[in-house]
Design an enzyme around this catalytic site. Structure first.
Site, short mmCIF file in Angstrom:
data_model
loop_
_atom_site.label_atom_id
_atom_site.label_comp_id
_atom_site.label_asym_id
_atom_site.label_seq_id
_atom_site.Cartn_x
_atom_site.Cartn_y
_atom_site.Cartn_z
N LYS A 1 13.80 61.92 27.69
CA LYS A 1 14.60 62.61 28.70
C LYS A 1 16.00 62.02 28.75
CE LYS A 1 10.94 63.84 31.96
NZ LYS A 1 11.08 65.31 31.92
N ARG B 1 0.67 69.00 30.35
CA ARG B 1 -0.35 69.99 29.95
C ARG B 1 -1.34 69.37 28.97
NH1 ARG B 1 4.29 73.93 27.85
NH2 ARG B 1 5.37 72.82 29.52
#
Ligand code: BES
Ligand code: ZN
Ligand code: ZN
Length: 486
Positions: free
Chosen positions: A259, A333
């Site tokens: 990130k 996920r």
């Protein structure tokens, strides 16, 4: 905080301060003792307006209506005016002609939520003096409200807000201090404290044995071992089994798809789904809801290192579906798919996962609202309608066949990201749906709480930091289910 219900008329209750709600801008109620002063102060009595009159120690707060959310806001305003003072006790009257169990409970929720303050790491801690709120049920109208109803409202309001506050505390704790092992400890502590709650937790060996390669891949570059935490609340004669699954990323650096530094700040809050699971278990046990409720948390960090999982890796999940990794920052996920598969072995009547899953959900709905996704529009609506009463904001999001195609992979069964930059909250939900077995398709919901989970600019009664998103909306959902089954 202590909440005491009484039948004594408001003016006879002994306390230092008096809280008066100005509802519908009505300054003519018998409880308003300072109409002229309020008019001089240009006090209108709208939401989030409040004043503490220092001589009489009267706190007047505005309330647009007696709807539950307006009452939460008014209570939070009253608390914020009392908080910096040395006042220890206050009293407030119930407008017995128009107030119900739910409205009194909402007021208490607002008060207790507002009292949360995270200052573990401050050398100089702000002292708060406030301790007791007396709630008077003065019977000045023909409609009466039972004292026992008020007592239950006070107890339940406190339980619900404390559950959200527990979740906030977990989320606000920095990542070096709240590791997956801490999740495990906290869950076992809860099980020890609460009636009818048990907890099992599992380490990497169990995950290997269970072939949870997708979950394990996310953990690989972390120095902190992963944990799968499984809490169960089982009252006698449970009517249904509801299973919660929470994303418990104690830190999300993005992994090798790192990130940018500004987006990384606040990623301690990527454990919010798991933290909501803890809050829900605490609340359902204290409220003694008539369901068997499981809380499963997938706890790990997503870090970088020589052994990190990579874009281009193909992972085989617990249910045998192969996943092409194209972005290691879409890690939630990958943890959830294995936990959801594990959860279905326990045959849920409803299966609900909660996760700070996508930035796209925040872009789509704004930072105040969670997305409700799933395969059954009916169930999405049902959840939406229940959640409205909780004070948490939600919106159903629907899929379509075109978005379905965007997570196809050339080399595996599915890709962990979509081939389009649009609709990311929905495509993440579509990814998760690949792991839901046919028989549970219409029983499953995915709640993307990425927006409200962490508050950078305070709003409503949410202070800076975690908001406890997911806890209250699920309590109202479960309460509505219980009513249906009664
Ligand atoms: N934890 C983040 C999602 C997130 C973003 C939560 C902002 C709270 C605030 C998640 O793991 C993530 O990074 N998702 C990616 C997915 C993308 C790579 C498809 C995202 O949203 O950018
Ligand atoms: Zn991520
Ligand atoms: Zn994440």
């Amino acid at each position: 905080m202590q909440y005491i219900a009484t039948n004594e008329p408001l003016n006879e209750v002994k306390s230092q301060a008096t809280i008066v709600l100005i509802v519908d801008k009505n300054l003519d109620h018998t409880w308003v003792k300072h109409k002229e002063i309020l008019e001089n102060l240009n006090f209108k009595g709208t939401n989030e307006e409040g004043v503490l009159l220092s001589e009489s120690l009267h706190v007047y707060v505005g309330c647009d209506s007696l709807e539950v959310e307006d009452l939460r806001l008014a209570a939070a305003k009253a608390y914020s005016l009392l908080k910096p003072t040395k006042i220890k006790s206050a009293k407030v009257g119930v407008y017995a002609n128009v107030c119900s169990y739910l409205s009194i409970r909402a007021f208490i929720e607002g008060f207790e939520l507002a009292s949360y303050n995270y200052q573990e790491y401050k050398k100089e801690k702000t002292q708060t003096h406030f301790e007791t709120l007396h709630v008077s049920v003065q019977e000045f109208s023909d409609k009466q409200i039972e004292l026992s109803t008020v007592q239950k409202a006070l107890k339940d309001g406190k339980v619900i807000a404390e559950a959200a506050n527990l979740s906030k505390q977990v989320i606000n704790t920095p990542p070096q201090d709240f590791t997956p092992i801490e999740f495990e400890k906290k869950a076992h502590e809860l099980a020890d404290e609460l009636e009818n709650v048990t907890c099992k937790s599992y380490d990497e060996n169990f995950l290997k044995q269970e072939k949870m390669e997708s979950f394990l891949a996310v953990n690989r570059a972390s120095v902190h071992p992963p944990r799968l935490v499984h809490l169960v609340y089982k009252p006698k004669e449970a009517k249904k089994r509801i299973i919660y699954v929470g994303k418990g990323l104690t830190y999300d650096s993005g992994g090798l798809s790192l990130k940018p530094s500004t987006s990384m700040v606040t990623m301690k809050a990527d454990k919010s789904g798991g933290a909501a699971v803890l809050g829900i278990i605490q609340a359902v046990a204290k409220l003694e809801l008539p369901f068997e409720i499981h809380g499963i948390i997938g706890a790990t960090e997503n870090m970088i290192g020589g052994n990190a999982y990579k874009p281009d890796d193909v992972l085989i999940s617990r249910n045998g579906v192969s996943i092409e990794v194209k972005n290691t920052d879409a890690e939630g996920r990958l943890v959830l798919c294995d936990c959801l598969d594990y959860a279905q072995d326990f045959e849920p009547d409803y299966l609900i996962d909660m996760a700070t899953l996508t930035g796209a959900c925040v872009v789509a709905l704004g930072e105040f609202t969670s997305g409700i996704l799933g395969n059954s529009e009916e169930l999405q609506h049902k959840f939406y309608n229940s959640s409205k009463r909780s004070g948490e904001l939600t919106t159903p999001l629907y899929s379509n066949p075109y978005l379905e195609k965007t997570i196809k992979s050339e080399i595996a069964d599915v890709c962990n990201i979509s081939n389009t930059r649009y609709g990311g909250a929905i495509t993440a939900g579509i990814f998760l749906s690949k792991f839901i077995r046919k028989e549970y398709k219409d029983k499953w919901l995915h709640l993307d709480i990425a927006g409200p989970a962490f508050v950078e600019r305070p709003w409503g009664y949410n202070q800076f930091g975690a908001s406890g998103a997911g806890v209250r909306m699920n309590i109202t959902f479960l309460e509505d289910l219980a009513r249906e089954d009664a």
